[in-house]
Design a protein around this motif. Structure first.
Motif, PDB file in Angstrom:
ATOM      1  N   LEU A  15      11.059  62.690  40.853  1.00 49.82           N
ATOM      2  CA  LEU A  15      11.487  61.787  41.983  1.00 49.82           C
ATOM      3  C   LEU A  15      11.220  63.056  42.896  1.00 49.82           C
ATOM      4  N   PHE A  16      11.858  63.941  42.867  1.00 52.21           N
ATOM      5  CA  PHE A  16      12.320  64.367  44.894  1.00 52.21           C
ATOM      6  C   PHE A  16      11.963  66.033  44.364  1.00 52.21           C
ATOM      7  N   PRO A  17      10.303  65.998  44.840  1.00 51.67           N
ATOM      8  CA  PRO A  17       9.498  65.309  45.545  1.00 51.67           C
ATOM      9  C   PRO A  17       8.589  64.915  44.344  1.00 51.67           C
ATOM     10  N   PRO A  18       8.423  63.339  44.242  1.00 49.30           N
ATOM     11  CA  PRO A  18       7.597  63.259  43.471  1.00 49.30           C
ATOM     12  C   PRO A  18       6.687  64.527  43.001  1.00 49.30           C
ATOM     13  N   LYS A  19       5.992  63.683  41.485  1.00 50.67           N
ATOM     14  CA  LYS A  19       5.408  64.821  40.648  1.00 50.67           C
ATOM     15  C   LYS A  19       3.973  63.415  41.564  1.00 50.67           C
TER      16      LYS A  19
END
Length: 228
Positions: A15-19
């Protein structure tokens, strides 16, 4: 436990960064369930309002049908929509099965009686007082309806949010009519089910975290509205 914590860690890393795929799935889920909620609100709120202010023959029967619809399993609604939209069904010529439109139709059918019943339940409590005051002041039926809409605005919002929270977490029905097609009809709940069956727990956990976050936001909104 280590296995669980590792899955949660990997889920957060996704989620960090989100795909891009996760963003598309979340956006599709919100768009589909949001559209279904709007449609359900367009039908559910006026019906609830009408039932609250109008006395007519067979009213109890119709209210009973709405309450019965509330108790229907979502998977049964999915089955009915599937048959209706299938190639041999009455609406088969439109080719809507396994599209986002099919999910919207099924979710709207699930959310409409929820919004209608909650609106009716809330309005019944204030309709009598409003009617007495409105008629004593010489208000027309349409003016009384406007007063009821104003008085019941928080009840309508609560009904809409409750309906949205119910359908965005629906899995079986959505899978039946949507088909869980990657990039087209795959939403959050069906992704969690699929990735869990494939053993990709980290992806399922990542989507689950987003779904949990949405549920928390919805709950906070409900608390704010009910506190007014």
């Amino acid at each position: 436990m280590e296995y669980l914590f590792e899955g949660i860690k990997q889920g957060f890393l996704l989620l960090f960064p989100p795909k891009k795929e996760i963003i598309e799935i979340v956006l599709l889920s919100i768009i589909v369930s949001g559209s279904a909620t709007i449609i359900a609100g367009i039908f559910g709120i006026p019906i609830g309002l009408y039932f609250a202010v109008k006395e007519f023959k067979f009213k109890r029967v119709l209210v009973g049908i709405i309450n019965t619809w509330l108790a229907l399993p979502a998977v049964l609604i999915g089955l009915l929509v599937y048959i209706f939209l299938s190639r041999k069904g009455p609406a088969g010529i439109f080719g809507l099965l396994f599209t986002p439109s099919a999910i919207i139709i099924a979710q709207a059918l699930l959310a409409t009686p929820i919004i209608c019943a909650l609106s009716l339940s809330a309005l019944k409590g204030i309709a009598k007082d409003v009617k007495d005051v409105a008629y004593s002041l010489g208000a027309s039926r349409s003016q009384m309806a406007l007063i009821l809409i104003k008085e019941g605005k928080f009840a309508f919002l609560t009904a809409i949010i409750t309906g949205f929270s119910r359908i965005i977490g629906e899995t079986g029905m959505t899978l039946m009519v949507g088909g869980n097609i990657k990039g087209e009809t795959r939403v959050m709940t069906t992704t969690i089910a699929l990735e869990t069956m494939k053993g990709n727990f980290e992806t399922g956990i990542a989507i689950g975290i987003v779904l949990l976050f949405i549920a928390v936001i919805i709950n906070i909104l409900l608390q704010i509205i009910q506190g007014k």
